[in-house]
Motif scaffolding. Structure first.
Motif, short mmCIF file in Angstrom:
data_model
loop_
_atom_site.label_atom_id
_atom_site.label_comp_id
_atom_site.label_asym_id
_atom_site.label_seq_id
_atom_site.Cartn_x
_atom_site.Cartn_y
_atom_site.Cartn_z
N TRP A 188 38.06 30.68 28.41
CA TRP A 188 37.78 31.75 29.37
C TRP A 188 37.20 32.96 28.65
CZ3 TRP A 188 38.61 31.83 34.71
CH2 TRP A 188 39.30 30.73 35.25
N GLY A 189 36.14 33.55 29.21
CA GLY A 189 35.62 34.79 28.65
C GLY A 189 34.19 34.69 28.17
N PRO A 209 37.74 38.96 30.27
CA PRO A 209 37.71 40.25 30.95
C PRO A 209 38.91 40.53 31.84
CG PRO A 209 36.31 38.70 32.10
CD PRO A 209 36.84 37.98 30.89
N GLY A 210 39.80 39.55 31.97
CA GLY A 210 40.94 39.71 32.86
C GLY A 210 40.71 38.96 34.16
N LEU A 211 41.79 38.44 34.73
CA LEU A 211 41.70 37.68 35.98
C LEU A 211 43.06 37.64 36.63
CD1 LEU A 211 39.86 35.87 37.79
CD2 LEU A 211 40.70 33.92 36.46
N SER A 246 49.37 44.32 29.06
CA SER A 246 48.67 44.91 27.92
C SER A 246 47.24 44.38 27.85
CB SER A 246 49.42 44.61 26.62
OG SER A 246 50.69 45.23 26.62
N MET A 247 46.38 45.10 27.12
CA MET A 247 44.96 44.77 27.11
C MET A 247 44.40 44.77 25.69
SD MET A 247 43.71 47.13 30.33
CE MET A 247 44.69 48.54 29.81
N VAL A 248 43.47 43.84 25.45
CA VAL A 248 42.71 43.81 24.20
C VAL A 248 41.24 43.67 24.55
CG1 VAL A 248 42.31 42.63 22.01
CG2 VAL A 248 44.62 42.74 22.95
#
Length: 289
Positions: A188-189, A209-211, A246-248
């Motif tokens: 994914w990504g 990117p997030g989902l 959390s995000m990277v």
């Protein structure tokens, strides 16, 4: 006076109801506990100064020789670069509604190389491959991410979007020069080939990117003796709390890429700490926080 038999029945019913209430409460506590596993209050979280990425070989699935079947409608031929001067193209097909990949948003894709056609078995691709702006929208990536081993050139040649319950699930086409065979793996990504540490060898950085309930993350891939290997989730490697929240992200900084991390340390109210990491020879090194 209540008859003994009626009294026993009443006690049995009362105990049964009480037992059900206990089970329900216990189940609710268990469900809350499970939901709370990713909701940590960790105000004391500290980013590690450095961490070694644990690269593992990527599992590759061989493509199978396949031609178009009866009832398939050819919709497009999409140029997909070349391997050592030999053109690679993707033939896109709309298949009957009753067949696998027959939904309106699905397509079958055959990769053609050196007069042979190959299929990723049982995989349905997104109809977005037919869009004119397919490369700008992330439906197709031409990567040409190469490894030079003993005179032979292997490559993660490119990626095509699969049909999924959200954007960004890609099939990566991998050409093994030593075996003269095509393989595929999924991730994914959005991918980007870039030299992260200036050593002359590019890494493949994949930015998810997030989902749905999962926020952005980053994976790093690189070549090793047996092929392509993956670091896995940077969030997991850093051990950030509340991983789903959390995000990277992979950020462009002064002609290089830094990995920016936002660790959510509390959820009610939301609190967080941030840091930036550089990459050097498989190690993430803390730059600022």
């Amino acid at each position: 006076m209540i008859a003994p038999k009626r009294l026993l029945n009443a006690l049995f019913i009362a105990c049964s109801v009480f037992g059900l209430l206990l089970a329900a409460c216990g189940g609710e506590r268990s469900e809350r506990s499970e939901r709370g596993n990713d909701r940590e209050e960790t105000a004391d979280y500290r980013f590690p100064e450095s961490v070694q990425l644990q690269f593992e070989p990527v599992e590759r699935i061989p493509l199978v020789n396949s031609g178009a079947e009866a009832g398939w409608v050819h919709t497009q031929t999409v140029p997909f670069g070349s391997i050592d001067g030999d053109a690679v193209v993707l033939d896109v097909y709309k298949v009957p509604e009753s067949e696998l990949c027959g939904a309106d948003y699905e397509r079958v894709v055959l990769l053609n190389h050196k007069d042979a056609a190959y299929r990723y078995p049982n995989a349905c691709f997104s109809a977005s491959i037919e869009d004119e702006l397919r490369e700008q929208t992330g439906a197709l990536f031409k990567l040409d991410y190469k490894s030079y081993e003993q005179g032979a050139t292997s490559a993660v040649h490119g990626a095509v979007e699969l049909a999924a319950n959200g954007p960004g699930r890609l099939a990566y086409y991998y050409f093994d020069a030593a075996q003269e065979r095509w393989f595929v793996f999924e991730e994914w990504g959005s991918p980007r080939a870039v030299d992260l540490d200036g050593d002359g060898a590019e890494e493949l950085v994949i930015h998810f990117p997030g989902l749905h309930m999962s926020r952005p993350d980053v994976t790093v891939m690189r070549w090793h003796a047996e092929g392509i290997s993956s670091s896995g989730s940077v969030k997991s490697v850093l051990g950030v709390p509340n991983a789903s929240y959390s995000m990277v992200s992979a950020m462009d900084r002064d002609r290089s890429i830094e990995i920016e991390v936002t660790a959510i340390t509390g959820l009610d109210p939301e609190t967080y700490v941030t840091a930036r990491y550089g990459y050097e020879n498989g190690i993430l090194i803390l730059q600022t926080q």
